[in-house]
Design a protein around this motif. Structure first.
Motif, PDB file in Angstrom:
ATOM      1  N   ASN A 112     -18.308  10.638  44.658  1.00 44.02           N
ATOM      2  CA  ASN A 112     -19.215   9.942  43.566  1.00 44.02           C
ATOM      3  C   ASN A 112     -19.179   9.295  42.402  1.00 44.02           C
ATOM      4  OD1 ASN A 112     -21.205  12.613  45.915  1.00 44.02           O
ATOM      5  ND2 ASN A 112     -21.209  10.463  45.899  1.00 44.02           N
ATOM      6  N   VAL A 113     -18.495  10.143  41.458  1.00 39.86           N
ATOM      7  CA  VAL A 113     -18.021   9.761  40.224  1.00 39.86           C
ATOM      8  C   VAL A 113     -17.026   9.989  39.781  1.00 39.86           C
ATOM      9  CG1 VAL A 113     -18.669  10.888  37.790  1.00 39.86           C
ATOM     10  CG2 VAL A 113     -20.239  10.900  39.689  1.00 39.86           C
ATOM     11  N   VAL A 114     -16.103  10.066  39.141  1.00 40.03           N
ATOM     12  CA  VAL A 114     -14.813  10.701  39.102  1.00 40.03           C
ATOM     13  C   VAL A 114     -14.583  10.051  37.181  1.00 40.03           C
ATOM     14  CG1 VAL A 114     -12.319   8.913  38.062  1.00 40.03           C
ATOM     15  CG2 VAL A 114     -13.340   9.220  40.275  1.00 40.03           C
ATOM     16  N   ILE A 115     -13.930  11.383  37.037  1.00 37.00           N
ATOM     17  CA  ILE A 115     -14.154  11.365  35.061  1.00 37.00           C
ATOM     18  C   ILE A 115     -12.519  10.767  34.783  1.00 37.00           C
ATOM     19  CG2 ILE A 115     -13.995  12.708  32.983  1.00 37.00           C
ATOM     20  CD1 ILE A 115     -16.322  14.167  35.117  1.00 37.00           C
ATOM     21  N   SER A 116     -11.975  10.119  34.138  1.00 34.86           N
ATOM     22  CA  SER A 116     -10.481   9.628  33.598  1.00 34.86           C
ATOM     23  C   SER A 116     -10.509   9.464  32.306  1.00 34.86           C
ATOM     24  CB  SER A 116     -11.068   7.736  33.738  1.00 34.86           C
ATOM     25  OG  SER A 116     -10.269   7.140  33.487  1.00 34.86           O
ATOM     26  N   HIS A 117      -9.154   9.385  32.477  1.00 36.25           N
ATOM     27  CA  HIS A 117      -8.826   9.590  30.964  1.00 36.25           C
ATOM     28  C   HIS A 117      -9.412   8.699  29.127  1.00 36.25           C
ATOM     29  CE1 HIS A 117      -5.519  12.905  31.575  1.00 36.25           C
ATOM     30  NE2 HIS A 117      -6.378  13.155  32.339  1.00 36.25           N
ATOM     31  N   ASN A 118      -9.130   7.800  29.953  1.00 36.46           N
ATOM     32  CA  ASN A 118      -9.885   6.781  28.749  1.00 36.46           C
ATOM     33  C   ASN A 118      -9.603   5.490  29.348  1.00 36.46           C
ATOM     34  OD1 ASN A 118      -6.528   5.657  29.741  1.00 36.46           O
ATOM     35  ND2 ASN A 118      -5.912   7.275  28.025  1.00 36.46           N
ATOM     36  N   SER A 119     -10.045   4.424  28.784  1.00 38.54           N
ATOM     37  CA  SER A 119     -10.089   3.205  29.535  1.00 38.54           C
ATOM     38  C   SER A 119      -8.782   2.051  30.032  1.00 38.54           C
ATOM     39  CB  SER A 119     -10.751   2.420  27.809  1.00 38.54           C
ATOM     40  OG  SER A 119      -9.775   1.846  27.285  1.00 38.54           O
ATOM     41  N   GLN A 138     -12.024  10.600  27.172  1.00 41.25           N
ATOM     42  CA  GLN A 138     -11.723  10.347  25.727  1.00 41.25           C
ATOM     43  C   GLN A 138     -10.914  11.231  24.777  1.00 41.25           C
ATOM     44  OE1 GLN A 138     -11.673   7.181  24.914  1.00 41.25           O
ATOM     45  NE2 GLN A 138     -13.687   6.393  26.625  1.00 41.25           N
ATOM     46  N   ILE A 139     -10.920  12.355  25.505  1.00 43.06           N
ATOM     47  CA  ILE A 139      -9.624  13.040  24.684  1.00 43.06           C
ATOM     48  C   ILE A 139     -10.139  14.573  25.453  1.00 43.06           C
ATOM     49  CG2 ILE A 139     -11.707  14.411  23.651  1.00 43.06           C
ATOM     50  CD1 ILE A 139      -9.297  14.713  20.800  1.00 43.06           C
ATOM     51  N   PHE A 140      -8.742  14.890  25.883  1.00 39.14           N
ATOM     52  CA  PHE A 140      -8.678  15.522  26.815  1.00 39.14           C
ATOM     53  C   PHE A 140      -8.443  17.274  25.678  1.00 39.14           C
ATOM     54  CE2 PHE A 140      -8.609  16.589  31.844  1.00 39.14           C
ATOM     55  CZ  PHE A 140      -8.347  18.517  31.585  1.00 39.14           C
ATOM     56  N   ASP A 141      -9.448  18.161  25.149  1.00 37.73           N
ATOM     57  CA  ASP A 141      -9.311  18.770  24.139  1.00 37.73           C
ATOM     58  C   ASP A 141      -9.231  20.778  25.228  1.00 37.73           C
ATOM     59  OD1 ASP A 141      -8.962  20.183  22.091  1.00 37.73           O
ATOM     60  OD2 ASP A 141     -10.607  19.794  21.434  1.00 37.73           O
ATOM     61  N   TYR A 142      -8.134  21.145  24.113  1.00 38.56           N
ATOM     62  CA  TYR A 142      -8.075  22.819  25.159  1.00 38.56           C
ATOM     63  C   TYR A 142      -9.368  23.951  23.947  1.00 38.56           C
ATOM     64  CZ  TYR A 142      -3.616  20.320  26.835  1.00 38.56           C
ATOM     65  OH  TYR A 142      -2.834  19.763  27.495  1.00 38.56           O
ATOM     66  N   LEU A 143      -8.817  24.841  25.611  1.00 43.56           N
ATOM     67  CA  LEU A 143      -9.585  26.329  24.671  1.00 43.56           C
ATOM     68  C   LEU A 143      -8.853  27.182  24.059  1.00 43.56           C
ATOM     69  CD1 LEU A 143     -11.788  26.907  27.980  1.00 43.56           C
ATOM     70  CD2 LEU A 143     -12.980  25.578  26.000  1.00 43.56           C
TER      71      LEU A 143
END
Length: 172
Positions: A112-119, A138-143
């Protein structure tokens, strides 16, 4: 409604290869997502666990899936379920040369939804036929752990690099 994550067998790889997926799992657990199943260390048992767990997903579920992480047969079975499905993309198998882009788009269109890295990634997916709704991270941050907080006593000749060193020719 049940909030589920198609969880992964988390390995301590001593490198960053599983860091993003493990972090996403930890964040989802923090927000109340339950694991779809408790993965066995035995790969064959995990296959059976996945198969039977997918079959038992209730309609009133919100299913969060990390992509890619599963065999295509499990995506096909999951596509038959009437729950709300969200995929977060870690990597695209078609860009890595492992599968055809149309095969990958078929898998991603079942969500239903996809989360992409960026444009740029979204543009690539849409140009190749992605029809589902896309959000860009937009940004793939780490814990980080509290004991790893940055301080002013760092060594100025050291860097931290989150990437594949073998593919990073620019570092040579």
């Amino acid at each position: 409604m049940r909030y589920l994550q198609y969880n992964l067998f988390e390995r301590d790889t001593k490198n960053a290869s599983g860091k993003a997926k493990n972090d996403v799992s930890a964040i989802l657990r923090k927000y109340g997502f339950q694991n779809l199943y408790n993965p066995s260390a035995n790969a064959y048992i995990r296959l059976a666990q996945q198969f039977f767990s997918i079959l038992c997903i209730p309609k009133e579920s919100f299913m969060f899936v990390q992509y890619p992480a599963n065999l295509n047969v499990f995506y096909k079975i999951l596509s038959l379920k009437k729950c709300f499905k969200v995929a977060i993309i870690h990597d695209l198998e078609s860009l890595r040369g492992f599968i055809d882009v149309q095969q990958e788009i078929t898998i991603l269109n079942m969500f239903n939804v996809v989360i992409s890295h960026n444009s740029k990634m979204t543009e690539y997916l849409k140009e190749n036929g992605l029809k589902t709704k896309v959000f860009e991270l937009q940004i793939f941050d780490y814990l980080i752990m509290d004991n790893n907080l940055v301080n002013s006593n760092y060594k100025k000749d050291e860097i931290a690099f989150a990437g594949n060193l073998q593919k990073s020719e620019f570092l040579c």
